[in-house]
Design a protein around this motif. Structure first.
Motif, mmCIF file in Angstrom:
data_model
loop_
_atom_site.group_PDB
_atom_site.id
_atom_site.type_symbol
_atom_site.label_atom_id
_atom_site.label_comp_id
_atom_site.label_asym_id
_atom_site.label_seq_id
_atom_site.Cartn_x
_atom_site.Cartn_y
_atom_site.Cartn_z
ATOM 1 N N ARG A 1 -78.530 27.099 13.317
ATOM 2 C CA ARG A 1 -78.418 25.914 14.157
ATOM 3 C C ARG A 1 -78.610 26.300 15.618
ATOM 4 O O ARG A 1 -78.259 27.393 16.032
ATOM 5 N N ARG B 1 -77.879 17.819 9.443
ATOM 6 C CA ARG B 1 -78.516 18.684 10.444
ATOM 7 C C ARG B 1 -78.572 18.031 11.823
ATOM 8 O O ARG B 1 -78.633 18.711 12.850
ATOM 9 N N TYR C 1 -82.511 29.124 8.347
ATOM 10 C CA TYR C 1 -82.260 28.164 9.415
ATOM 11 C C TYR C 1 -80.987 28.579 10.138
ATOM 12 O O TYR C 1 -79.968 28.872 9.517
ATOM 13 N N GLU D 1 -73.861 24.331 9.694
ATOM 14 C CA GLU D 1 -73.615 23.490 10.864
ATOM 15 C C GLU D 1 -72.167 23.640 11.299
ATOM 16 O O GLU D 1 -71.340 24.162 10.570
ATOM 17 N N PRO E 1 -73.624 18.291 13.809
ATOM 18 C CA PRO E 1 -73.388 18.447 15.253
ATOM 19 C C PRO E 1 -72.353 17.468 15.826
ATOM 20 O O PRO E 1 -71.654 17.811 16.768
ATOM 21 N N THR F 1 -85.605 21.043 6.079
ATOM 22 C CA THR F 1 -85.783 21.293 7.513
ATOM 23 C C THR F 1 -87.083 22.030 7.795
ATOM 24 O O THR F 1 -87.812 21.697 8.728
#
Lengths: 127, 372
Positions: free
Chosen positions: B370, B53, B368, B200, B158, B328
């Motif tokens: 991103r 994450r 979730y 992601e 990322p 998360t």
């Protein structure tokens, strides 16, 4: 695997530390937390609850699995580690200190003789 | 190091080419779809999840089925066995699709990469790899199964694309989402797809076994965190991505699982399940795969029942198809099929967490997303 001398141990990987008087603190061992993986939730009894040796008294839940906690001794719950509600990871990080679970008044100290000492537990987990 | 074909079987389990690397990184191996796969490494599931994450993680997904299909007819052949009209894909494009049965139930979910005009790669779930390849080969006899000879790595997070490009070349930075490219790396051909199963950014790479091990080593040297099946599950669940065998299976149809976008019905081409899916498309589904967030402590898990209240008259509404502690969000999350009338976000239920009735609420998907 870190096994502390001076504690009593069960075959289900709980440890018991005798405190003054007839009180004892209970938690799970470093071996147990390593087997479980990241602990995310601990279900503990209320203060005043009765424990019966060999019976489940709560649950410890990791990301991947749930395990029951078995009472090493018969007694009454005097205190519960509330910090574990917000920081269950203490069970992984400090299984013998900050990750302690309950403190009890032991009904019969003779029951401790049925538990393993550190040497016995070391053998148990290496077998 | 030895490849899967010369490693001795571990109690009948297959090993990927990265087996020794898993052990070296402290991997805890478990049986998964007939393979010995790491559920986590030394740092644990929560740390691996967080690495994906916030930075980059790498998953060995070599156990998944991989088959190349070549030739001028490949597109039409593949289209005849899968729900998405892959003949629409231009070279370099990729798309999610399904294999359905004659009732419209989902036998597997797959990814189709049109690598060049006449070279296609299909990726299948490990649990269904054999049946999937048989289905594909029945329509495309020239299909070439390459699972045992190749490695597939999912590099996600990322910083993943930048790190992959630092190793594999700048081309990796220019691959758009859901497209792919071939590069040459240390004398091997590498297929890089800008795809993934984590929510992601990231890439998935397919290459021969020896180069795959070298790529793993290079990624770890560049600081990428090895991540196992445990984190793979928590990541995909936070992204509300279905898992075949749990959230979708031969008894669930695409529309009720919100996968209608993987079904093409406006071309005339026949494909397995077409008639059933046409009939289902015209009827609104009675239930919908929905996201539930726990409103209390504990961990919802696959199979736990869901009730409409916690009183003595409580009626069971459904059971969970997936569940986990969301690293998360720091709360339990789950998916389940809910009757459409009860599937609106905000609707409350009670989950039976091993005897503890705990409130849960329907939330919009995904759990979730991103940051942009």
């Amino acid at each position: 695997m870190h096994v502390l001398d001076g504690l009593y141990y069960t075959s289900e990987h709980e440890w018991v530390r005798l405190e003054e008087g007839d009180e004892a603190t209970i938690g799970i061992t470093e071996f147990a937390q390593d087997q479980l993986g990241d602990v995310v939730f601990v279900q503990l009894p209320a203060i005043g609850a009765s424990l019966l040796a060999g019976e489940p008294f709560g649950e410890v839940e990791s990301v991947k699995t749930v395990s029951e906690l078995y009472a090493p001794v018969t007694g009454v719950v005097l205190a519960v580690n509330d910090t574990l509600a917000d920081r269950p990871e203490l069970v992984n990080e400090q299984p013998y200190e900050g990750g302690w679970m309950i403190r009890v008044r032991v009904g019969d100290r003779g029951e401790l003789n049925t538990l393993m000492d550190a040497t016995g537990y070391r053998t148990h987990i290496s077998g | 190091m030895s490849g899967p074909e010369d490693a001795p079987p571990a109690v009948g389990l297959r090993r990927t080419a990265l087996h020794d690397r898993h052990l070296a990184a402290g991997g805890r191996l478990v049986p998964f779809a007939g393979w010995a796969m790491p559920v986590q490494y030394e740092s644990g599931i929560l740390a691996e999840h967080e690495a994906v994450r916030t930075r980059a993680g790498v998953f060995d997904v070599s156990h998944m089925g991989r088959a190349w299909v070549g030739g001028v007819d490949a597109g039409a052949q593949i289209r005849s066995v899968t729900t998405y009209d892959v003949t629409r894909l231009a070279p370099g494009q990729a798309h999610y699709s399904l294999y359905c049965n004659e009732d419209g139930g989902i036998d597997d979910d797959i990814f189709v990469y049109r690598v060049t005009g006449e070279r296609w790669l299909l990726v299948h779930n490990a649990a269904n790899a054999e049946a999937d390849f048989d289905r594909l080969a029945a329509a495309a006899p020239q299909a070439d199964e390459v699972t045992a000879d190749t490695v597939m790595l999912a590099i996600q997070g990322p910083t993943s694309v930048k790190i992959a490009a630092s190793i594999l070349g700048e081309v990796a930075m220019r691959i758009a989402p859901r497209t792919c490219a071939l590069v040459s790396w240390r004398g091997s051909e590498v297929l890089i797809g800008r795809t993934g199963y984590t929510g992601e950014d990231g890439v998935e790479c397919v290459l021969d076994a020896e180069a795959g091990v070298a790529l793993w080593d290079a990624l770890l040297s560049a600081g990428v965190t090895p991540a196992g099946l445990g984190a793979r599950d928590t990541l995909r669940l936070e992204a509300a991505l279905p898992l075949h065998g749990h959230d979708i299976d031969a008894t669930t149809a695409p529309f009720e699982a919100r996968l209608g976008w993987a079904v093409s019905l406006d071309d005339a081409a026949p494909f397995t399940g077409r008639a059933a899916l046409e009939a289902l498309r015209d009827k609104p589904p009675a239930r919908r795969l929905s996201c539930l967030r726990l409103d209390g402590r504990g961990v919802p898990r696959l199979g736990y029942p869901v009730f409409d209240s916690d009183g003595p008259e409580a009626a069971r509404v459904t059971i969970l198809t997936s569940g986990a502690f969301s690293p998360t969000l720091r709360v339990g999350i789950a998916m389940a099929y809910l009757p459409v009338a009860l599937a609106e976000p905000g609707t409350m239920f009670f989950m039976d967490l091993r005897g503890r009735f705990t409130r849960a609420v329907v939330v919009p998907r995904p759990f979730y997303r991103r940051p942009a």
